[in-house]
Enzyme design. Structure first.
Site, PDB file in Angstrom:
ATOM      1  N   TYR A  39      26.795   8.123  11.568  1.00  0.00           N
ATOM      2  CA  TYR A  39      25.715   7.601  12.414  1.00  0.00           C
ATOM      3  C   TYR A  39      26.258   6.508  13.340  1.00  0.00           C
ATOM      4  O   TYR A  39      26.002   6.513  14.548  1.00  0.00           O
ATOM      5  CB  TYR A  39      24.600   7.036  11.528  1.00  0.00           C
ATOM      6  CG  TYR A  39      23.418   6.509  12.312  1.00  0.00           C
ATOM      7  CD1 TYR A  39      22.352   7.343  12.636  1.00  0.00           C
ATOM      8  CD2 TYR A  39      23.384   5.184  12.729  1.00  0.00           C
ATOM      9  CE1 TYR A  39      21.281   6.867  13.362  1.00  0.00           C
ATOM     10  CE2 TYR A  39      22.314   4.695  13.460  1.00  0.00           C
ATOM     11  CZ  TYR A  39      21.257   5.540  13.774  1.00  0.00           C
ATOM     12  OH  TYR A  39      20.203   5.069  14.497  1.00  0.00           O
ATOM     13  N   ASP A  40      27.022   5.604  12.756  1.00  0.00           N
ATOM     14  CA  ASP A  40      27.567   4.498  13.553  1.00  0.00           C
ATOM     15  C   ASP A  40      28.436   5.018  14.696  1.00  0.00           C
ATOM     16  O   ASP A  40      28.446   4.470  15.783  1.00  0.00           O
ATOM     17  CB  ASP A  40      28.387   3.553  12.666  1.00  0.00           C
ATOM     18  CG  ASP A  40      27.500   2.852  11.642  1.00  0.00           C
ATOM     19  OD1 ASP A  40      26.265   2.853  11.830  1.00  0.00           O
ATOM     20  OD2 ASP A  40      28.040   2.313  10.654  1.00  0.00           O
ATOM     21  N   SER A  85     -12.614  -3.296   8.907  1.00  0.00           N
ATOM     22  CA  SER A  85     -12.060  -3.687   7.614  1.00  0.00           C
ATOM     23  C   SER A  85     -12.586  -2.721   6.556  1.00  0.00           C
ATOM     24  O   SER A  85     -13.307  -1.786   6.878  1.00  0.00           O
ATOM     25  CB  SER A  85     -12.444  -5.119   7.277  1.00  0.00           C
ATOM     26  OG  SER A  85     -13.852  -5.209   7.275  1.00  0.00           O
ATOM     27  N   LEU A  86     -12.232  -2.948   5.323  1.00  0.00           N
ATOM     28  CA  LEU A  86     -12.627  -2.025   4.256  1.00  0.00           C
ATOM     29  C   LEU A  86     -13.476  -2.744   3.224  1.00  0.00           C
ATOM     30  O   LEU A  86     -13.156  -3.862   2.827  1.00  0.00           O
ATOM     31  CB  LEU A  86     -11.377  -1.489   3.551  1.00  0.00           C
ATOM     32  CG  LEU A  86     -10.577  -0.433   4.284  1.00  0.00           C
ATOM     33  CD1 LEU A  86      -9.209  -0.278   3.639  1.00  0.00           C
ATOM     34  CD2 LEU A  86     -11.320   0.897   4.262  1.00  0.00           C
ATOM     35  N   GLU A 119      -5.728   7.984  -0.420  1.00  0.00           N
ATOM     36  CA  GLU A 119      -4.387   7.494  -0.107  1.00  0.00           C
ATOM     37  C   GLU A 119      -4.142   6.146  -0.755  1.00  0.00           C
ATOM     38  O   GLU A 119      -5.071   5.360  -0.942  1.00  0.00           O
ATOM     39  CB  GLU A 119      -4.162   7.421   1.409  1.00  0.00           C
ATOM     40  CG  GLU A 119      -5.213   6.658   2.165  1.00  0.00           C
ATOM     41  CD  GLU A 119      -5.219   6.991   3.669  1.00  0.00           C
ATOM     42  OE1 GLU A 119      -4.866   6.111   4.430  1.00  0.00           O
ATOM     43  OE2 GLU A 119      -5.569   8.126   4.034  1.00  0.00           O
ATOM     44  N   LYS A 121      -3.309   2.339  -1.121  1.00  0.00           N
ATOM     45  CA  LYS A 121      -3.549   1.236  -0.198  1.00  0.00           C
ATOM     46  C   LYS A 121      -2.330   0.333  -0.215  1.00  0.00           C
ATOM     47  O   LYS A 121      -2.102  -0.438  -1.149  1.00  0.00           O
ATOM     48  CB  LYS A 121      -4.801   0.463  -0.607  1.00  0.00           C
ATOM     49  CG  LYS A 121      -5.147  -0.645   0.356  1.00  0.00           C
ATOM     50  CD  LYS A 121      -6.553  -1.168   0.109  1.00  0.00           C
ATOM     51  CE  LYS A 121      -6.951  -2.219   1.128  1.00  0.00           C
ATOM     52  NZ  LYS A 121      -6.110  -3.429   1.037  1.00  0.00           N
ATOM     53  N   ASP A 123       0.211  -2.628   0.488  1.00  0.00           N
ATOM     54  CA  ASP A 123      -0.008  -4.061   0.598  1.00  0.00           C
ATOM     55  C   ASP A 123       0.939  -4.624   1.655  1.00  0.00           C
ATOM     56  O   ASP A 123       2.056  -5.023   1.359  1.00  0.00           O
ATOM     57  CB  ASP A 123       0.268  -4.696  -0.764  1.00  0.00           C
ATOM     58  CG  ASP A 123      -0.530  -5.952  -0.967  1.00  0.00           C
ATOM     59  OD1 ASP A 123      -1.275  -6.337  -0.049  1.00  0.00           O
ATOM     60  OD2 ASP A 123      -0.406  -6.549  -2.048  1.00  0.00           O
ATOM     61  N   TYR A 231      -2.022   5.413   8.945  1.00  0.00           N
ATOM     62  CA  TYR A 231      -3.189   5.812   8.161  1.00  0.00           C
ATOM     63  C   TYR A 231      -4.439   6.128   8.966  1.00  0.00           C
ATOM     64  O   TYR A 231      -5.445   6.542   8.396  1.00  0.00           O
ATOM     65  CB  TYR A 231      -3.510   4.820   7.048  1.00  0.00           C
ATOM     66  CG  TYR A 231      -3.866   3.416   7.496  1.00  0.00           C
ATOM     67  CD1 TYR A 231      -5.012   3.165   8.236  1.00  0.00           C
ATOM     68  CD2 TYR A 231      -3.058   2.346   7.138  1.00  0.00           C
ATOM     69  CE1 TYR A 231      -5.332   1.879   8.636  1.00  0.00           C
ATOM     70  CE2 TYR A 231      -3.377   1.054   7.518  1.00  0.00           C
ATOM     71  CZ  TYR A 231      -4.516   0.825   8.276  1.00  0.00           C
ATOM     72  OH  TYR A 231      -4.828  -0.431   8.663  1.00  0.00           O
ATOM     73  N   LYS A 320      -9.979  -1.171  -5.735  1.00  0.00           N
ATOM     74  CA  LYS A 320      -8.870  -2.085  -6.013  1.00  0.00           C
ATOM     75  C   LYS A 320      -8.301  -1.894  -7.415  1.00  0.00           C
ATOM     76  O   LYS A 320      -9.028  -1.637  -8.367  1.00  0.00           O
ATOM     77  CB  LYS A 320      -9.354  -3.535  -5.854  1.00  0.00           C
ATOM     78  CG  LYS A 320      -9.701  -3.913  -4.412  1.00  0.00           C
ATOM     79  CD  LYS A 320      -8.515  -3.708  -3.524  1.00  0.00           C
ATOM     80  CE  LYS A 320      -8.255  -4.724  -2.470  1.00  0.00           C
ATOM     81  NZ  LYS A 320      -8.278  -6.074  -2.569  1.00  0.00           N
ATOM     82  N   CYS A 414      20.867 -28.170 -27.654  1.00  0.00           N
ATOM     83  CA  CYS A 414      20.366 -26.828 -27.928  1.00  0.00           C
ATOM     84  C   CYS A 414      19.183 -26.886 -28.890  1.00  0.00           C
ATOM     85  O   CYS A 414      19.265 -27.504 -29.951  1.00  0.00           O
ATOM     86  CB  CYS A 414      21.494 -25.993 -28.539  1.00  0.00           C
ATOM     87  SG  CYS A 414      20.932 -24.413 -29.175  1.00  0.00           S
ATOM     88  N   CYS A 417      20.567 -25.250 -32.425  1.00  0.00           N
ATOM     89  CA  CYS A 417      21.621 -25.836 -33.269  1.00  0.00           C
ATOM     90  C   CYS A 417      21.953 -27.275 -32.915  1.00  0.00           C
ATOM     91  O   CYS A 417      22.835 -27.868 -33.537  1.00  0.00           O
ATOM     92  CB  CYS A 417      22.880 -24.984 -33.193  1.00  0.00           C
ATOM     93  SG  CYS A 417      23.749 -25.139 -31.622  1.00  0.00           S
ATOM     94  N   CYS A 432      24.400 -23.492 -24.300  1.00  0.00           N
ATOM     95  CA  CYS A 432      24.651 -24.209 -25.536  1.00  0.00           C
ATOM     96  C   CYS A 432      26.139 -24.093 -25.822  1.00  0.00           C
ATOM     97  O   CYS A 432      26.723 -23.023 -25.694  1.00  0.00           O
ATOM     98  CB  CYS A 432      23.838 -23.573 -26.662  1.00  0.00           C
ATOM     99  SG  CYS A 432      24.461 -23.984 -28.292  1.00  0.00           S
ATOM    100  N   CYS A 438      25.996 -21.612 -33.478  1.00  0.00           N
ATOM    101  CA  CYS A 438      24.578 -21.625 -33.107  1.00  0.00           C
ATOM    102  C   CYS A 438      23.901 -20.357 -33.629  1.00  0.00           C
ATOM    103  O   CYS A 438      24.328 -19.242 -33.320  1.00  0.00           O
ATOM    104  CB  CYS A 438      24.453 -21.708 -31.590  1.00  0.00           C
ATOM    105  SG  CYS A 438      22.756 -21.597 -30.996  1.00  0.00           S
TER     106      CYS A 438
END
Ligand code: D41
Length: 675
Positions: A39-40, A85-86, A119, A121, A123, A231, A320, A414, A417, A432, A438
């Site tokens: 690709y490069d 909005s929902l 679908e 949701k 975040d 969406y 939700k 510790c 011990c 420790c 220990c």
């Protein structure tokens, strides 16, 4: 301006289309088609042509995704079609109400079923992308739904967003809406790097996506691992407008957008509940955060009849999931001691329901993390539990700090011990210094010693080790070989038969290999692979014990830190006497022949992928390592060969792309037999 020779023009168009296809395969379909290096190279060729004939460089050239000049501020834009909005639903009852309300409005009999699109949701951050005559001309945030901010320069850097629509048939004007998000992998990687370089990490992937889009310098956005999933559609001018949400999403997919893999068209309210359950199970495995499901009435005509109230459509709802972040109180901090003596602060929390479970503890990692969070005992904190990872405290809500909140003091001794706790310069962890004196470290050391990949002592599980140490039956791994039946059966819940079985497994485990034994000792940073390399290079335990740091450093893959740990381990007289006692009790292995013919695969790196049917993966790995090969988890140009069983996927593809030798399990077995 230079005239463009026809052949150059043709190669330019071909390069552009090829690069766009690879981008699409990689970022939209998650199915890379060529190695990165290839690709490069193509990109280099494209840029060289653009350098010489700058008039060829169009705004949708794949070279234009690196970001441009920084802005002074974002300008405001108006959404021609408001971004609604929902409404939220938090229970099955609310979902039943939703379905009933819709049926009532369109006079549908309650026994008849509606078709819904379901679908996940995501975040992230909601955005609008406008395409005129197929070219991306504007990207904007949702803002308050009517007015957002122009983030065109930033969205252009996101590789899963097409700069021009695919194919020849598309609407004159198309406004695509979707969610820009940061996948968890990218988020973790970004935060790790931020912490390493002393920068502030992001609290969660959503903040990371929002913060990355808010950059005035699009060159910064270009470095952030953002993706977009489409969406819905706002403005649409053109023929052949699909007649349902599902059909529209399919069309967006054809035009080059990423569409969520888990979208589904279902009938009736029960199917919505079923989908919810399915996705709730999948949630932790997804490589991005979701906070619920969006259900939409599929048919556009019905959507139109239903319309919207206030700013939310009547035909859609967000169901939700239990939140992955909650507020609670930090009651106390305890310090736990691990096998290597690492002292880890653990937060005791007021129990809180988060990410689907009740959480009472969270890790605080180390002293630096405590300082970074600036958290005190008594503070209100935000706990996050995403995926299967241990719950984390992501933030202290300093505004809510009560009077008398106590700073967290890292112990100097510790808690198990009482030896002193020390932190080496440059290391994050405090340890420790008690070593095997220990109790905490003894237990963990014995558990590791007995584990499957180490000495593989069947029946010696964690609980039993705890009981043996707590009842003073053993103090070190060497004592395992002194265990007597009479003492064992006195342990609570230890039947005669289990005790006999345990003694038998201890006896059987005495036949081992040098690499397994070296691994069993639990020397810091010496994992299975390093243990194998040490065994191959030194051949005998005595040579490893006698090796100087310089000699160890000559071994491939052994760096100064591991070398130091190995030398320190074998310089410690307690450790040496334990090793001696183990050997005297009859634990044995074959030394490794140092001659070249015994290690014919030395210097080669092999990769195993897919299912192996005759040998297990672990067995194949052991065999290859015994012959001196390194077995790695991923394919690179340095890989010598790949063993691919059924179900092999991306590793096999990569090996093919890199022209690496590929063996079936059958041919591997034949190959090993002939060595
Ligand atoms: O995945 C999402 N976050 C998502 C958000 C989604 N899958 N669908 C959505 N659909 C809508 C409507 C029904 C209004 C077209 C949404 C949102 N809205 C949305 N996102 C932020 C505010 C509203």
């Amino acid at each position: 301006m230079l005239n463009i020779p026809e052949d150059v023009h043709q190669s330019y168009l071909r390069l552009k289309s090829e690069l766009n296809q690879h981008n699409h395969a990689y970022y939209v379909l998650d199915d890379p088609s060529i190695p990165d290096s290839h690709y490069d190279r193509l990109m280099g060729e494209l840029q060289a042509i653009e350098q010489q004939y700058s008039q060829l460089r169009t705004p949708d050239s794949p070279s234009q995704r690196v970001g441009g000049m920084a802005l002074d501020s974002f300008s405001q834009v108006r959404h021609e079609v408001p971004m609604l909005s929902l409404d939220n639903a938090f229970s099955d009852e609310e979902m039943i109400d939703f379905d009933r309300r819709i049926k009532d409005r369109i006079n549908l009999d309650s026994s008849q079923n509606l078709i819904y699109a379901c679908e996940p949701k995501l975040d992230g951050v909601a955005v609008s992308l406008i395409y005129q005559k197929g070219m991306l001309v504007r990207g904007a945030t949702r803002g308050d739904g009517s007015i957002g901010e122009d983030i065109t320069a930033n969205v252009r850097t996101i590789k899963s967003i097409p700069l021009s629509l695919h194919g020849d048939i598309f609407p004159e004007l198309l406004e695509v809406r979707g969610e820009i998000y940061m996948p968890r992998d990218g988020f973790n990687h970004f935060n790790k790097k931020a912490l390493e370089s002393g920068d502030k990490p992001f609290v969660n992937p959503r903040n990371a996506a929002a913060g990355s889009l808010r950059q005035l310098d699009s060159k910064i956005t270009a470095t952030r691992p953002l993706e977009m999933c489409a969406y819905s559609v706002g403005q649409y001018q053109g023929d052949q407008k699909p007649d349902s949400h599902f059909a529209m999403l399919n069309m967006l997919g054809t035009l080059g957008f990423k569409i969520n893999q888990h979208i589904k068209q279902v009938e009736g309210i029960e199917a919505l509940e079923e989908y919810y359950q399915q996705l709730a199970k999948l949630r932790d495995e997804l490589d991005y955060d979701i906070d619920g499901i969006v259900y939409k009435v599929n048919d556009f005509k019905l959507q139109q009849r239903l319309g919207f109230v206030a700013k939310a459509p009547r035909w859609a709802i967000a169901r939700k999931f239990p939140a992955q972040e909650e507020m609670t109180r930090l009651l106390d901090v305890e310090f736990q001691v691990g096998r290597t003596g690492a002292v880890t602060p653990v937060a005791r929390l007021e129990p809180v329901f988060v990410g689907g479970v009740t959480v009472g503890n969270a890790t605080l990692h180390n002293a630096d993390e405590i300082n970074r969070l600036g958290v005190c005992i008594g503070d209100t904190v935000i706990v996050r539990r995403a995926g299967d990872v241990i719950p984390q405290i992501v933030k202290a809500v300093v505004e809510k700090r009560p009077e008398g909140a106590q700073p967290i003091v890292f112990p100097e001794r510790c808690p198990v011990c009482q030896s002193s706790v020390k932190r080496i310069e440059g290391e994050a962890v405090a340890r420790c210094t008690g070593g095997l004196f220990c109790g905490a470290q003894t237990k963990e050391a014995i558990k590791h010693y007995a584990s499957r990949k180490a000495m593989d002592i069947d029946g010696l599980g964690d609980k039993l080790v705890d009981a043996l140490v707590d009842n003073d039956l053993i103090y070190s791994v060497a004592d395992l070989y002194e265990l007597k039946l009479e003492k064992l059966i006195n342990l609570e819940r230890m039947a005669q038969k289990s005790a006999e079985n345990l003694l038998n497994s201890i006896e059987t485990s005495k036949q081992t290999t040098l690499p397994k034994f070296l691994f069993s000792l639990g020397i810091r940073e010496v994992g299975e692979a390093t243990a194998q390399t040490l065994a191959n290079n030194f051949g005998t335990l005595d040579k490893v014990i006698a090796a100087s740091a310089e000699q160890l450093l000559e071994v491939e893959d052994v760096g100064p830190i591991v070398a130091r740990h190995i030398v320190d381990f074998f310089r410690n007289p307690d450790n040496l006497s334990i090793v001696e006692a183990i050997r005297n009790s009859g634990v044995q292995w074959k030394d490794i022949d140092q001659t070249a013919q015994s290690l014919p695969l030395k210097g080669q790196t092999w990769v195993l992928t897919g299912t192996l049917a005759v040998m297990s993966r672990a067995e194949a790995k052991d065999r290859l390592q015994q012959f001196g090969a390194k077995v790695a988890g991923s394919v690179s140009a340095k890989t010598h060969a790949v063993v691919a069983g059924p179900g092999a996927g991306s590793k096999l593809n990569k090996a093919q792309a890199l022209d690496i030798q590929i063996l079936t399990e059958e041919s591997l077995i034949a190959f090993l037999e002939n060595l």
